[in-house]
Design a protein around this motif. Structure first.
Motif, mmCIF file in Angstrom:
data_model
loop_
_atom_site.group_PDB
_atom_site.id
_atom_site.type_symbol
_atom_site.label_atom_id
_atom_site.label_comp_id
_atom_site.label_asym_id
_atom_site.label_seq_id
_atom_site.Cartn_x
_atom_site.Cartn_y
_atom_site.Cartn_z
ATOM 1 N N ARG A 142 0.844 -1.327 0.011
ATOM 2 C CA ARG A 142 -0.012 -0.134 0.007
ATOM 3 C C ARG A 142 0.886 1.274 0.138
ATOM 4 N N ALA A 143 0.165 2.435 -0.094
ATOM 5 C CA ALA A 143 0.976 3.631 -0.446
ATOM 6 C C ALA A 143 1.541 3.964 1.011
ATOM 7 N N LEU A 144 2.688 4.594 1.281
ATOM 8 C CA LEU A 144 2.985 4.985 2.476
ATOM 9 C C LEU A 144 2.278 6.218 2.916
ATOM 10 N N GLU A 145 2.046 6.323 4.198
ATOM 11 C CA GLU A 145 1.284 7.280 4.894
ATOM 12 C C GLU A 145 2.175 8.150 5.771
ATOM 13 N N PRO A 146 1.914 9.258 6.119
ATOM 14 C CA PRO A 146 2.623 10.059 7.208
ATOM 15 C C PRO A 146 2.327 9.561 8.370
ATOM 16 N N SER A 147 1.439 8.560 8.718
ATOM 17 C CA SER A 147 1.375 8.031 9.850
ATOM 18 C C SER A 147 2.382 6.758 10.163
ATOM 19 N N ASP A 148 3.109 6.563 8.986
ATOM 20 C CA ASP A 148 4.164 5.463 8.964
ATOM 21 C C ASP A 148 5.472 6.013 9.566
ATOM 22 N N ALA A 149 5.760 7.344 9.779
ATOM 23 C CA ALA A 149 6.806 8.010 10.133
ATOM 24 C C ALA A 149 7.494 7.439 11.279
ATOM 25 N N GLU A 150 6.642 7.222 12.503
ATOM 26 C CA GLU A 150 7.267 6.564 13.576
ATOM 27 C C GLU A 150 7.964 5.387 13.425
ATOM 28 N N THR A 151 7.162 4.129 12.602
ATOM 29 C CA THR A 151 7.571 2.940 12.329
ATOM 30 C C THR A 151 8.839 3.048 11.550
ATOM 31 N N SER B 27 16.924 11.419 12.519
ATOM 32 C CA SER B 27 15.705 11.803 13.656
ATOM 33 C C SER B 27 14.387 11.550 13.307
ATOM 34 N N LEU B 28 13.596 11.298 14.299
ATOM 35 C CA LEU B 28 12.088 11.144 13.972
ATOM 36 C C LEU B 28 11.602 12.348 13.039
ATOM 37 N N ALA B 29 12.258 13.613 13.486
ATOM 38 C CA ALA B 29 11.838 14.752 13.005
ATOM 39 C C ALA B 29 12.059 14.697 11.340
ATOM 40 N N GLN B 30 13.230 14.293 11.156
ATOM 41 C CA GLN B 30 13.369 13.997 9.652
ATOM 42 C C GLN B 30 12.474 13.261 8.929
ATOM 43 N N VAL B 31 12.442 12.031 9.608
ATOM 44 C CA VAL B 31 11.550 10.976 8.892
ATOM 45 C C VAL B 31 10.122 11.706 8.755
ATOM 46 N N VAL B 32 9.700 12.248 9.699
ATOM 47 C CA VAL B 32 8.287 12.848 9.650
ATOM 48 C C VAL B 32 8.125 13.839 8.748
ATOM 49 N N LYS B 33 9.204 14.751 8.702
ATOM 50 C CA LYS B 33 9.273 15.810 7.463
ATOM 51 C C LYS B 33 9.268 14.890 5.907
ATOM 52 N N ARG B 34 9.924 14.155 5.744
ATOM 53 C CA ARG B 34 10.135 13.158 4.725
ATOM 54 C C ARG B 34 8.858 12.880 4.057
ATOM 55 N N CYS B 35 7.944 12.188 5.133
ATOM 56 C CA CYS B 35 6.732 11.361 4.863
ATOM 57 C C CYS B 35 5.764 12.498 4.696
ATOM 58 N N ARG B 36 5.662 13.616 5.431
ATOM 59 C CA ARG B 36 4.810 14.626 4.892
ATOM 60 C C ARG B 36 5.018 15.275 3.615
ATOM 61 N N GLU B 37 6.368 15.406 2.998
ATOM 62 C CA GLU B 37 6.701 15.982 1.735
ATOM 63 C C GLU B 37 6.838 14.996 0.890
ATOM 64 N N ARG B 38 6.609 13.824 0.859
ATOM 65 C CA ARG B 38 7.051 12.841 -0.102
ATOM 66 C C ARG B 38 5.932 13.068 -1.335
ATOM 67 N N PRO B 39 6.431 13.000 -2.409
ATOM 68 C CA PRO B 39 5.575 13.115 -3.663
ATOM 69 C C PRO B 39 4.911 12.111 -3.852
ATOM 70 N N ARG B 40 3.586 12.147 -4.381
ATOM 71 C CA ARG B 40 2.753 11.129 -4.756
ATOM 72 C C ARG B 40 3.568 10.014 -5.732
ATOM 73 N N ASN B 41 2.849 8.680 -5.461
ATOM 74 C CA ASN B 41 3.473 7.785 -6.215
ATOM 75 C C ASN B 41 3.249 8.031 -7.772
#
Length: 174
Positions: A10-19, A39-53
């Motif tokens: 499935r598509a990655l979601e911002p909620s996957d950042a902690e995992t 850092s968690l902050a870096q991963v959260v930022k990447r997940c939020r800003e991730r371009p669509r598939n």
């Protein structure tokens, strides 16, 4: 969603950042995939800003069909309709699922999607020569070793070779 015998993609979601951040803390994952602390902050930022598939960059979360738990990430990147080829990458972040057939299932599912839906002609990848487990998975699915890139990456104070492998549409094992 793309479903196999053991996995769902499935598509990655911002909620996957902690995992994802937890996986990057795993020495096995971080040494192969990241190489430096994240850092968690870096991963959260990447997940939020991730371009669509898109056709050229398809990045998916691997979930266990039985538990619904996220267990890794798989991607087809660099795909172009003109060439008919894409590059595969995968990692199982959750150590509990390594060696249980989940990686093999996910690779098979994504390659089948690439060949049937994206109309790819082939899928290629690079794998560390020392990663016998991954090489075994790719061979089971039908990937063929095409060559070796000598001393291609530096890890743990040593240079290591990469193995180039590919799979053509008609070679995908069931």
């Amino acid at each position: 969603m793309l479903t196999g015998k053991l996995t769902r993609l499935r598509a990655l979601e911002p909620s996957d950042a902690e995992t994802l951040a937890r996986w990057f803390d795993d020495p096995v994952v971080s040494r192969v995939m990241v190489g430096y602390p994240v850092s968690l902050a870096q991963v959260v930022k990447r997940c939020r800003e991730r371009p669509r598939n898109t056709y050229g960059s398809l990045v998916l979360c691997i979930e266990s069909l039985a538990s619904g738990r996220a267990l890794g990430v798989i991607a087809l990147t660099g795909a172009e309709p003109e060439s008919g080829w894409a590059e595969l990458s995968i990692y199982l972040g959750d150590a509990e699922f390594r060696g249980g057939g989940y990686g093999t299932d996910a690779v098979r599912v994504l390659c089948r999607y690439g060949f049937d839906q994206m109309r790819l002609h082939g899928v290629h990848l690079l794998v560390a020569a020392s990663n016998a487990g991954a090489r075994h998975v790719y061979s089971k699915v039908g990937f063929v070793e095409e060559g070796r890139q000598r001393q291609r990456f530096h890890q743990d104070g040593e240079w290591h070779d990469s193995i180039m492998m590919s799979l053509l549409a008609g070679e995908l094992g069931s």
